[in-house]
Design a protein around this motif. Structure first.
Motif, mmCIF file in Angstrom:
data_model
loop_
_atom_site.group_PDB
_atom_site.id
_atom_site.type_symbol
_atom_site.label_atom_id
_atom_site.label_comp_id
_atom_site.label_asym_id
_atom_site.label_seq_id
_atom_site.Cartn_x
_atom_site.Cartn_y
_atom_site.Cartn_z
ATOM 1 N N ILE A 19 14.936 -21.586 -40.822
ATOM 2 C CA ILE A 19 15.894 -21.042 -39.839
ATOM 3 C C ILE A 19 15.558 -21.748 -38.533
ATOM 4 O O ILE A 19 14.428 -21.634 -38.029
ATOM 5 C CB ILE A 19 15.716 -19.516 -39.679
ATOM 6 N N ALA A 25 14.764 -15.580 -32.519
ATOM 7 C CA ALA A 25 14.449 -14.772 -31.334
ATOM 8 C C ALA A 25 12.984 -15.011 -30.982
ATOM 9 O O ALA A 25 12.136 -15.032 -31.879
ATOM 10 C CB ALA A 25 14.683 -13.298 -31.645
ATOM 11 N N THR A 46 10.485 -6.851 -36.400
ATOM 12 C CA THR A 46 9.215 -6.196 -36.065
ATOM 13 C C THR A 46 8.243 -7.175 -35.415
ATOM 14 O O THR A 46 7.305 -6.767 -34.744
ATOM 15 C CB THR A 46 8.553 -5.593 -37.323
ATOM 16 N N ILE A 48 8.056 -11.416 -33.660
ATOM 17 C CA ILE A 48 8.740 -12.667 -33.307
ATOM 18 C C ILE A 48 7.716 -13.670 -32.754
ATOM 19 O O ILE A 48 6.668 -13.276 -32.245
ATOM 20 C CB ILE A 48 9.890 -12.449 -32.265
ATOM 21 N N PRO A 49 8.032 -14.964 -32.835
ATOM 22 C CA PRO A 49 7.100 -15.975 -32.315
ATOM 23 C C PRO A 49 7.048 -15.982 -30.781
ATOM 24 O O PRO A 49 7.998 -15.579 -30.113
ATOM 25 C CB PRO A 49 7.684 -17.299 -32.819
ATOM 26 N N PHE A 115 6.974 -13.954 -42.169
ATOM 27 C CA PHE A 115 7.589 -15.261 -41.897
ATOM 28 C C PHE A 115 6.511 -16.300 -41.609
ATOM 29 O O PHE A 115 5.384 -15.964 -41.217
ATOM 30 C CB PHE A 115 8.617 -15.199 -40.752
ATOM 31 N N ILE A 128 11.505 -21.018 -38.426
ATOM 32 C CA ILE A 128 10.690 -20.157 -39.305
ATOM 33 C C ILE A 128 11.274 -20.149 -40.718
ATOM 34 O O ILE A 128 12.454 -20.471 -40.917
ATOM 35 C CB ILE A 128 10.626 -18.694 -38.789
ATOM 36 N N THR A 130 11.549 -17.291 -43.742
ATOM 37 C CA THR A 130 11.318 -15.869 -43.980
ATOM 38 C C THR A 130 11.065 -15.599 -45.458
ATOM 39 O O THR A 130 11.554 -16.322 -46.332
ATOM 40 C CB THR A 130 12.529 -15.029 -43.527
ATOM 41 N N SER A 132 12.335 -13.227 -47.107
ATOM 42 C CA SER A 132 13.575 -12.867 -47.808
ATOM 43 C C SER A 132 14.322 -14.111 -48.292
ATOM 44 O O SER A 132 14.923 -14.103 -49.364
ATOM 45 C CB SER A 132 14.484 -12.008 -46.928
HETATM 46 P P1 AMP Z 1 13.182 -11.082 -43.473
HETATM 47 O O1 AMP Z 1 12.395 -11.659 -44.607
HETATM 48 O O2 AMP Z 1 14.561 -11.652 -43.328
HETATM 49 O O3 AMP Z 1 13.134 -9.588 -43.446
HETATM 50 O O4 AMP Z 1 12.431 -11.553 -42.151
HETATM 51 C C1 AMP Z 1 11.049 -11.311 -42.059
HETATM 52 C C2 AMP Z 1 10.643 -11.323 -40.610
HETATM 53 O O5 AMP Z 1 10.878 -12.611 -40.049
HETATM 54 C C3 AMP Z 1 11.411 -10.362 -39.692
HETATM 55 O O6 AMP Z 1 10.884 -9.066 -39.710
HETATM 56 C C4 AMP Z 1 11.147 -10.990 -38.347
HETATM 57 O O7 AMP Z 1 9.836 -10.654 -37.920
HETATM 58 C C5 AMP Z 1 11.187 -12.479 -38.672
HETATM 59 N N1 AMP Z 1 12.530 -13.025 -38.443
HETATM 60 C C6 AMP Z 1 13.531 -13.179 -39.342
HETATM 61 N N2 AMP Z 1 14.596 -13.782 -38.774
HETATM 62 C C7 AMP Z 1 14.256 -14.014 -37.476
HETATM 63 C C8 AMP Z 1 14.933 -14.593 -36.339
HETATM 64 N N3 AMP Z 1 16.190 -15.071 -36.421
HETATM 65 N N4 AMP Z 1 14.270 -14.646 -35.171
HETATM 66 C C9 AMP Z 1 12.996 -14.184 -35.050
HETATM 67 N N5 AMP Z 1 12.304 -13.629 -36.079
HETATM 68 C C10 AMP Z 1 12.929 -13.531 -37.271
#
Ligand code: AMP
Length: 149
Positions: A19, A25, A46, A48-49, A115, A128, A130, A132
């Motif tokens: 991403i 963010a 929860t 962020i970088p 992440f 990043i 993630t 998911s």
């Molecule tokens: P997810 O696997 O999509 O639930 O994402 C896991 C974690 O990655 C989230 O809880 C955030 O801490 C971080 N994260 C995901 N997308 C973003 C984004 N666009 N900007 C910043 N942090 C993100």
């Protein structure tokens, strides 16, 4: 996302899963905790970088770290949100990898990290990956496998 060769997926570059930075963010080390908490609440994340103005990665900050930092012995002390900087509370140890490293490294990081931060060879933050996204890809792959049997 482009279709990757499932047989070689573990050795593939993680590039298609990233991403990119403009969609991530983030906060800066000298931002206040109040600002960081606003970004975290509004984004719904929860953690962020933490990046500086040159997009160099310094750490990550979580809602839990911020809340923990305003806990007094008997009271919550919200006034600390305005006076404390992100750099005083953030974690400096985090999952990070280079953009040319393989999928298997990201997968193994994602067991313990929601992440993974991705940087280029010069240390510039690219984005990043993630948990998911990795799981969604693997889920799709496993279902494809099931259909072909
Ligand atoms: P997810 O696997 O999509 O639930 O994402 C896991 C974690 O990655 C989230 O809880 C955030 O801490 C971080 N994260 C995901 N997308 C973003 C984004 N666009 N900007 C910043 N942090 C993100």
């Amino acid at each position: 996302m482009q279709k990757l060769d499932p047989v070689n997926i573990l050795k593939e570059s993680i590039a298609p899963f990233v991403i990119s930075v403009e969609k991530v963010a983030h906060v800066q080390p000298n931002n206040t905790l109040e600002h960081a908490l606003l970004i975290l609440i509004k984004s719904g994340y929860t953690a962020i970088p933490v990046l500086d103005t040159n997009f160099k990665l310094h750490g990550l900050i979580t809602k839990a770290q911020i809340l923990d930092s305003i806990l007094g012995i008997e009271h919550i002390e919200p006034e600390r949100l305005e006076t404390t900087k992100v750099s005083a509370v953030m974690s400096k140890t985090l999952a990070r990898m280079k953009d040319y490293e393989p999928f298997e490294r990201a997968l193994s990081y994602s067991i313990n990290h929601p992440f993974v931060c991705v940087e280029d060879d010069l240390g510039a933050f690219i984005g990043i990956i993630t948990r998911s996204k990795l799981l969604a890809y693997l889920n799709g792959y496993l279902h494809e496998q099931k259909k072909t049997k």
